[in-house]
Scaffold this active site. Sequence first.
Site, short mmCIF file in Angstrom:
data_model
loop_
_atom_site.label_atom_id
_atom_site.label_comp_id
_atom_site.label_asym_id
_atom_site.label_seq_id
_atom_site.Cartn_x
_atom_site.Cartn_y
_atom_site.Cartn_z
N GLU A 294 -10.58 3.89 32.88
CA GLU A 294 -11.72 4.11 33.76
C GLU A 294 -11.88 5.75 34.00
O GLU A 294 -11.91 6.25 35.25
CB GLU A 294 -12.11 3.41 35.04
CG GLU A 294 -12.15 2.06 34.73
CD GLU A 294 -11.97 1.15 36.04
OE1 GLU A 294 -11.50 1.85 37.12
OE2 GLU A 294 -12.21 0.18 35.91
N PRO A 295 -11.58 6.63 33.23
CA PRO A 295 -11.34 8.19 33.56
C PRO A 295 -12.89 8.61 33.97
O PRO A 295 -13.93 8.47 33.28
CB PRO A 295 -10.94 8.83 32.22
CG PRO A 295 -11.34 8.02 31.15
CD PRO A 295 -11.53 6.54 31.68
N GLY A 296 -13.07 9.38 35.04
CA GLY A 296 -14.10 10.02 35.34
C GLY A 296 -13.89 11.60 35.52
O GLY A 296 -14.56 12.50 34.37
N ARG A 297 -12.95 11.94 36.10
CA ARG A 297 -12.61 13.48 36.32
C ARG A 297 -12.29 14.12 35.07
O ARG A 297 -12.85 15.19 34.45
CB ARG A 297 -11.70 13.73 37.44
CG ARG A 297 -11.46 15.18 38.01
CD ARG A 297 -10.31 15.20 38.81
NE ARG A 297 -10.19 14.35 39.81
CZ ARG A 297 -10.76 14.58 41.15
NH1 ARG A 297 -11.32 15.50 41.44
NH2 ARG A 297 -10.37 13.29 41.83
N ARG B 189 -16.70 19.53 47.57
CA ARG B 189 -15.31 19.25 47.55
C ARG B 189 -14.42 20.26 48.33
O ARG B 189 -13.33 19.75 48.91
CB ARG B 189 -14.72 19.17 46.05
CG ARG B 189 -15.66 18.38 45.23
CD ARG B 189 -14.95 17.95 43.75
NE ARG B 189 -13.60 17.45 43.77
CZ ARG B 189 -12.53 18.30 43.80
NH1 ARG B 189 -12.64 19.18 43.63
NH2 ARG B 189 -11.41 17.58 43.73
N TYR C 59 -12.25 18.17 50.92
CA TYR C 59 -10.65 17.81 50.51
C TYR C 59 -9.94 19.42 50.68
O TYR C 59 -8.92 19.25 50.01
CB TYR C 59 -10.47 17.54 49.12
CG TYR C 59 -11.73 16.31 48.88
CD1 TYR C 59 -11.51 14.97 49.30
CD2 TYR C 59 -12.60 16.38 47.74
CE1 TYR C 59 -12.23 13.88 49.06
CE2 TYR C 59 -13.60 15.35 47.71
CZ TYR C 59 -13.27 14.22 48.17
OH TYR C 59 -14.26 13.08 47.62
N CYS D 199 -25.18 26.14 57.96
CA CYS D 199 -24.83 26.71 59.33
C CYS D 199 -23.51 25.99 59.93
O CYS D 199 -23.63 25.21 60.81
CB CYS D 199 -26.09 26.27 60.34
SG CYS D 199 -27.48 27.20 59.55
N GLU D 200 -22.49 26.09 59.13
CA GLU D 200 -21.30 25.67 59.72
C GLU D 200 -20.28 26.20 58.98
O GLU D 200 -20.31 26.59 57.81
CB GLU D 200 -21.02 24.04 59.88
CG GLU D 200 -21.49 23.26 58.58
CD GLU D 200 -21.28 21.57 58.83
OE1 GLU D 200 -20.22 21.43 58.82
OE2 GLU D 200 -22.16 21.24 58.85
N1 LLP Z 1 -11.83 3.64 38.49
C1 LLP Z 1 -12.07 3.42 40.22
C2 LLP Z 1 -12.04 2.10 40.68
C3 LLP Z 1 -11.98 4.78 41.04
O1 LLP Z 1 -12.14 4.34 42.26
C4 LLP Z 1 -12.18 5.82 40.31
C5 LLP Z 1 -12.54 6.91 41.38
C6 LLP Z 1 -12.00 6.19 39.02
C7 LLP Z 1 -12.10 4.97 38.26
C8 LLP Z 1 -12.16 7.54 38.32
O2 LLP Z 1 -11.10 8.36 38.79
P1 LLP Z 1 -10.92 9.75 38.26
O3 LLP Z 1 -10.61 9.42 36.54
O4 LLP Z 1 -12.17 10.51 38.21
O5 LLP Z 1 -9.97 10.36 38.92
N2 LLP Z 1 -14.78 12.61 45.25
C9 LLP Z 1 -13.31 12.61 44.85
C10 LLP Z 1 -12.64 11.74 43.88
C11 LLP Z 1 -12.96 10.23 44.39
C12 LLP Z 1 -12.36 9.39 43.21
C13 LLP Z 1 -12.77 7.96 43.50
N3 LLP Z 1 -12.49 6.74 42.65
C14 LLP Z 1 -13.14 14.14 44.56
O6 LLP Z 1 -13.93 14.75 44.54
O7 LLP Z 1 -11.77 14.34 44.20
#
Ligand code: LLP
Length: 421
Positions: A275-278, A314, A318, A346-347
């Site tokens: 499940e890659p997102g980033r 971000r 973070y 404004c912060e």
């Molecule tokens: N699967 C599950 C169950 C997750 O909770 C997440 C991310 C992913 C996959 C995808 O993870 P990735 O491959 O993108 O690392 N907003 C934060 C990141 C929050 C990630 C939450 N879960 C940021 O901007 O760094």
Amino acid sequence: MDHFLYRDGELHAEDVSLRDIAQAVGTPFYCYSTATLTRHYQLFAEALAPLPHLVCFAVKANSNVAVLKHLGDLGAGMDVVSLGEYLRARAAGVPGERIVFSGVGKTRAEMRAALEGGIRQFNVESEPELEALSEVADSLGATAPITLRVNPDVDARTHEKIATGRKEDKFGVPLARAREIYARAARLPGLRVVGIDMHIGSQLTDLAPFEAAYTRMADLTRLLRADGHEIERLDLGGGLGIPYTRSNEAPPLPTDYGAMVRRVLGDLDCEIEIEPGRLIAGNAGVLVAQVIYRKEGEGRDFLILDAAMNDLIRPAMYGAHHDIVPLTEPEPGVALAPVDIVGPVCETGDTFARQRPMPPLAAGDLVAFRSAGAYGAVMASEYNTRPLIPEVLVKGDHFAVIRARPTFDEILARDTLPPWM
Ligand code: LLP
């Protein structure tokens, strides 16, 4: 690698000058590169290729329907965590059989909609959720395919707010109780156990925590099979980190990750889901903004941009680093001077970078935040009644707006007065 490079002294997205897009849509805006999305998706697919696999893009990272459609057309599945994300994936043409439903707080309404619309599996995170899903599926006369998200209690050594696999985190069921809860799942009506799920955190820059978690997953697979469960799929979650700076970071590549997965899990005869997102979307996007003012403070200068924390949260949330580069390539050897780069909100938290060494920049100049394709637009808000900024997709020498900037009329029309006013 991405497709945002200087050409003839101007930063381009593939074959399109970002300055041309800025002129057409105004700043600030997000811009995504189709070629980079493709490349990153394919890296994962190839890394896992010897094993049966499905790369499920984590929709939370970038949920624009055009982005999802591009990935879906390449064959990607989707990992969703809400009905809204499920509907986006479906609107992008992704069939239910390629959508996995994650998240600790799925409601009964979400379960029902996904069961009716078609779903590959639910990644269940607790016993109450198991009971709720069993009830909902049974009442529909359906069978819900499930994995249990197991918390392996490993420290992903990432930012506190995005580590998810330690026992004190809210995610998954404890590894020590997994067999008992699987046994329970097998007895409940309306459920069919199909596998195991884990996700230990995001922006991991080291393979060791993944390997520790997947080793536990392999052991659990054998135990659960011995208990009589059909474990046919292993969902490994997402989390592989990306380099946010050009210079010193070198997170592992999908190829190294794939090799490790094959070594640790390859002999279990399971379909691998990730499940890659980033890693798919992060470096496939930039945020382009304009300098409104250069302000001389006491002992430090500020670059005040037209983008703010509501557009890219971000750094404020973070303390995250994003490289910020001028759209016009600096002359070689130009002197850099430290400057604070801030937005108009404004912060004080509305600060993108403190004392960042930058080439000379003045009001009117354009800059790009790199690595803004994941967790950028999706986390934006209209704080300070700043309209959500547009998203643009580039493909070769074409670009198109894939989400328009709302007008102020549209924003104001969402508020309604109560009858007594
Ligand atoms: N699967 C599950 C169950 C997750 O909770 C997440 C991310 C992913 C996959 C995808 O993870 P990735 O491959 O993108 O690392 N907003 C934060 C990141 C929050 C990630 C939450 N879960 C940021 O901007 O760094």
